[in-house]
Design a protein around this motif. Structure first.
Motif, PDB file in Angstrom:
ATOM      1  N   GLY A   1       0.785  -1.348   0.085  1.00 34.88           N
ATOM      2  CA  GLY A   1      -0.012  -0.084  -0.070  1.00 34.88           C
ATOM      3  C   GLY A   1       0.885   1.233   0.268  1.00 34.88           C
ATOM      4  O   GLY A   1       0.064   2.346   0.119  1.00 34.88           O
ATOM      5  N   ALA A   2       2.141   1.119  -0.080  1.00 35.40           N
ATOM      6  CA  ALA A   2       2.912   2.270  -0.114  1.00 35.40           C
ATOM      7  C   ALA A   2       3.079   2.912  -1.574  1.00 35.40           C
ATOM      8  O   ALA A   2       3.251   2.245  -2.611  1.00 35.40           O
ATOM      9  N   ARG A   3       3.119   4.233  -1.514  1.00 35.58           N
ATOM     10  CA  ARG A   3       3.028   4.634  -3.020  1.00 35.58           C
ATOM     11  C   ARG A   3       4.420   4.678  -3.444  1.00 35.58           C
ATOM     12  O   ARG A   3       5.565   4.995  -2.758  1.00 35.58           O
ATOM     13  N   THR A   4       4.436   4.192  -4.898  1.00 39.50           N
ATOM     14  CA  THR A   4       5.618   3.941  -5.413  1.00 39.50           C
ATOM     15  C   THR A   4       5.669   4.850  -6.800  1.00 39.50           C
ATOM     16  O   THR A   4       7.195   4.694  -7.249  1.00 39.50           O
ATOM     17  N   ALA A   5       4.907   5.456  -7.261  1.00 42.59           N
ATOM     18  CA  ALA A   5       5.266   6.213  -8.539  1.00 42.59           C
ATOM     19  C   ALA A   5       4.273   7.590  -8.372  1.00 42.59           C
ATOM     20  O   ALA A   5       3.448   7.577  -7.762  1.00 42.59           O
ATOM     21  N   THR A   6       4.708   8.527  -8.971  1.00 41.60           N
ATOM     22  CA  THR A   6       4.222  10.060  -8.722  1.00 41.60           C
ATOM     23  C   THR A   6       3.170   9.979  -9.940  1.00 41.60           C
ATOM     24  O   THR A   6       3.721   9.691 -11.288  1.00 41.60           O
ATOM     25  N   GLY A   7       2.157  10.544  -9.798  1.00 42.67           N
ATOM     26  CA  GLY A   7       1.191  10.650 -10.850  1.00 42.67           C
ATOM     27  C   GLY A   7      -0.288  11.085 -10.426  1.00 42.67           C
ATOM     28  O   GLY A   7      -0.537  11.260  -9.096  1.00 42.67           O
ATOM     29  N   TYR A   8      -1.147  10.992 -11.327  1.00 42.83           N
ATOM     30  CA  TYR A   8      -2.637  11.237 -10.899  1.00 42.83           C
ATOM     31  C   TYR A   8      -3.316   9.903 -10.263  1.00 42.83           C
ATOM     32  O   TYR A   8      -2.822   8.746 -10.232  1.00 42.83           O
TER      33      TYR A   8
ATOM     34  N   VAL B   1      -7.348   8.760  -9.397  1.00 47.15           N
ATOM     35  CA  VAL B   1      -8.727   9.025  -9.560  1.00 47.15           C
ATOM     36  C   VAL B   1      -9.418   8.321  -8.722  1.00 47.15           C
ATOM     37  O   VAL B   1      -9.294   7.270  -8.477  1.00 47.15           O
ATOM     38  N   ARG B   2     -10.169   9.248  -7.821  1.00 48.81           N
ATOM     39  CA  ARG B   2     -10.994   8.267  -6.664  1.00 48.81           C
ATOM     40  C   ARG B   2     -12.363   8.840  -6.555  1.00 48.81           C
ATOM     41  O   ARG B   2     -12.609   9.774  -7.019  1.00 48.81           O
ATOM     42  N   ALA B   3     -13.266   8.003  -6.160  1.00 50.92           N
ATOM     43  CA  ALA B   3     -14.541   8.418  -6.052  1.00 50.92           C
ATOM     44  C   ALA B   3     -14.905   9.793  -4.929  1.00 50.92           C
ATOM     45  O   ALA B   3     -13.925   9.733  -4.204  1.00 50.92           O
ATOM     46  N   SER B   4     -15.654  10.310  -5.168  1.00 45.75           N
ATOM     47  CA  SER B   4     -16.042  11.565  -4.481  1.00 45.75           C
ATOM     48  C   SER B   4     -17.227  11.028  -3.275  1.00 45.75           C
ATOM     49  O   SER B   4     -17.908  10.178  -3.632  1.00 45.75           O
ATOM     50  N   ASP B   5     -17.527  11.810  -2.537  1.00 51.19           N
ATOM     51  CA  ASP B   5     -18.560  11.727  -1.536  1.00 51.19           C
ATOM     52  C   ASP B   5     -19.888  12.238  -2.300  1.00 51.19           C
ATOM     53  O   ASP B   5     -20.957  11.780  -1.682  1.00 51.19           O
ATOM     54  N   HIS B   6     -19.719  13.002  -3.237  1.00 48.68           N
ATOM     55  CA  HIS B   6     -21.029  13.623  -4.029  1.00 48.68           C
ATOM     56  C   HIS B   6     -21.039  12.639  -5.319  1.00 48.68           C
ATOM     57  O   HIS B   6     -20.217  12.098  -5.935  1.00 48.68           O
ATOM     58  N   PRO B   7     -22.574  12.548  -5.448  1.00 49.74           N
ATOM     59  CA  PRO B   7     -22.991  12.067  -6.572  1.00 49.74           C
ATOM     60  C   PRO B   7     -22.470  12.544  -8.145  1.00 49.74           C
ATOM     61  O   PRO B   7     -22.368  13.718  -7.939  1.00 49.74           O
ATOM     62  N   ARG B   8     -22.298  11.753  -9.027  1.00 47.52           N
ATOM     63  CA  ARG B   8     -21.777  12.029 -10.479  1.00 47.52           C
ATOM     64  C   ARG B   8     -20.577  13.233 -10.203  1.00 47.52           C
ATOM     65  O   ARG B   8     -20.400  14.198 -11.023  1.00 47.52           O
ATOM     66  N   MET B   9     -19.543  12.802  -9.428  1.00 47.12           N
ATOM     67  CA  MET B   9     -18.548  13.475  -9.429  1.00 47.12           C
ATOM     68  C   MET B   9     -17.304  12.433  -8.858  1.00 47.12           C
ATOM     69  O   MET B   9     -17.488  11.557  -8.151  1.00 47.12           O
ATOM     70  N   VAL B  10     -16.080  12.855  -9.261  1.00 42.92           N
ATOM     71  CA  VAL B  10     -14.889  12.124  -8.876  1.00 42.92           C
ATOM     72  C   VAL B  10     -13.960  13.180  -8.414  1.00 42.92           C
ATOM     73  O   VAL B  10     -13.982  14.223  -8.959  1.00 42.92           O
ATOM     74  N   CYS B  11     -12.775  12.831  -7.944  1.00 40.93           N
ATOM     75  CA  CYS B  11     -11.697  13.528  -7.496  1.00 40.93           C
ATOM     76  C   CYS B  11     -10.568  13.019  -8.083  1.00 40.93           C
ATOM     77  O   CYS B  11     -10.341  11.698  -8.212  1.00 40.93           O
ATOM     78  N   VAL B  12      -9.429  14.249  -8.407  1.00 40.46           N
ATOM     79  CA  VAL B  12      -8.241  13.739  -8.916  1.00 40.46           C
ATOM     80  C   VAL B  12      -7.178  14.491  -8.158  1.00 40.46           C
ATOM     81  O   VAL B  12      -7.395  15.666  -7.793  1.00 40.46           O
ATOM     82  N   ASP B  13      -6.170  13.563  -7.685  1.00 39.33           N
ATOM     83  CA  ASP B  13      -5.125  13.995  -6.696  1.00 39.33           C
ATOM     84  C   ASP B  13      -3.967  13.890  -7.415  1.00 39.33           C
ATOM     85  O   ASP B  13      -3.774  12.906  -8.222  1.00 39.33           O
ATOM     86  N   TRP B  14      -2.623  14.538  -7.010  1.00 46.70           N
ATOM     87  CA  TRP B  14      -1.429  14.343  -7.649  1.00 46.70           C
ATOM     88  C   TRP B  14      -0.625  13.905  -6.466  1.00 46.70           C
ATOM     89  O   TRP B  14      -0.192  14.523  -5.471  1.00 46.70           O
ATOM     90  N   LEU B  15      -0.200  12.538  -6.504  1.00 45.20           N
ATOM     91  CA  LEU B  15       0.356  11.934  -5.605  1.00 45.20           C
ATOM     92  C   LEU B  15       1.843  11.391  -6.022  1.00 45.20           C
ATOM     93  O   LEU B  15       2.087  10.857  -7.015  1.00 45.20           O
ATOM     94  N   GLY B  16       2.579  11.057  -4.942  1.00 47.91           N
ATOM     95  CA  GLY B  16       3.937  10.170  -4.964  1.00 47.91           C
ATOM     96  C   GLY B  16       4.594   9.613  -3.749  1.00 47.91           C
ATOM     97  O   GLY B  16       4.053  10.075  -2.725  1.00 47.91           O
ATOM     98  N   PRO B  17       5.493   9.047  -3.814  1.00 48.52           N
ATOM     99  CA  PRO B  17       6.266   8.423  -2.539  1.00 48.52           C
ATOM    100  C   PRO B  17       6.693   9.770  -1.774  1.00 48.52           C
ATOM    101  O   PRO B  17       6.956  10.845  -2.502  1.00 48.52           O
ATOM    102  N   PRO B  18       6.877   9.768  -0.762  1.00 53.19           N
ATOM    103  CA  PRO B  18       7.613  10.513   0.167  1.00 53.19           C
ATOM    104  C   PRO B  18       8.782  10.932  -0.425  1.00 53.19           C
ATOM    105  O   PRO B  18       9.761  10.202  -0.977  1.00 53.19           O
ATOM    106  N   GLY B  19       9.175  12.432  -0.398  1.00 52.59           N
ATOM    107  CA  GLY B  19      10.003  12.848  -1.092  1.00 52.59           C
ATOM    108  C   GLY B  19      10.205  12.991  -2.523  1.00 52.59           C
ATOM    109  O   GLY B  19      11.495  13.483  -3.134  1.00 52.59           O
ATOM    110  N   SER B  20       9.258  12.574  -3.257  1.00 55.89           N
ATOM    111  CA  SER B  20       9.243  12.783  -4.739  1.00 55.89           C
ATOM    112  C   SER B  20       9.061  14.158  -5.405  1.00 55.89           C
ATOM    113  O   SER B  20       9.234  14.262  -6.430  1.00 55.89           O
ATOM    114  N   GLY B  21       8.616  15.299  -4.289  1.00 55.87           N
ATOM    115  CA  GLY B  21       8.214  16.345  -4.853  1.00 55.87           C
ATOM    116  C   GLY B  21       6.773  16.549  -5.361  1.00 55.87           C
ATOM    117  O   GLY B  21       6.593  17.580  -6.022  1.00 55.87           O
TER     118      GLY B  21
END
Length: 148
Positions: free
Chosen positions: A73-80, A82-102
């Motif tokens: 479950g550890a993040r290994t790559a930086t990128g988008y 996409v996850r479900a939102s709490d709101h219907p007909r909506m999703v969220c996009v995050d930009w995530l990466g491993p610790p120290g990735s910037g």
């Protein structure tokens, strides 16, 4: 058993980035565009019922890299992601990466790029600042007159 294509949501293992994967993504995205042409809707009903997959496919087809997780479950790559939102007909996009990735320093630029790709294809994507000042996109179907 036959291989079933799944777009990279950023919450799975690292996806291979080779010619075969590029062809699979292109075929899936072309199929999505064909569904839109036949139904005359954008996004099409399939996309509205599978928003995480549809948005992820759109981003992957735009050659934007997905994030990834290892088996623990550890993040290994930086990128988008996409996850479900709490709101219907909506999703969220995050930009995530491993610790120290910037990833946190580049999230505004990268999420703006994601929003640009989505907005041109029938989605409305708004950039917000969330907990701990991390930015994310809220993505929903564009209202008539938006993105035309």
């Amino acid at each position: 058993m036959a291989h079933v294509f799944e777009p990279a949501t950023g919450d799975g293992e690292v996806v291979r980035r080779d010619r075969d994967r590029a062809a699979e993504v292109r075929t899936a995205f072309d199929g999505l565009l064909q569904i839109r042409r036949v139904t005359g809707t954008a996004p099409a009903a399939w996309e509205l019922n599978q928003m995480v997959r549809a948005v992820a496919l759109t981003l992957e087809a735009a050659s934007i890299p997905p994030s990834a997780l290892d088996a623990s479950g550890a993040r290994t790559a930086t990128g988008y992601r996409v996850r479900a939102s709490d709101h219907p007909r909506m999703v969220c996009v995050d930009w995530l990466g491993p610790p120290g990735s910037g990833a946190a320093q580049e999230e505004e630029t990268k999420l703006t790029e994601c929003a640009s790709r989505l907005t041109g294809l029938g989605w409305e994507a708004l950039l917000y600042r969330g907990p701990r000042h991390r930015r994310f996109l809220e993505v929903e179907p564009a209202r008539p007159g938006i993105g035309d």
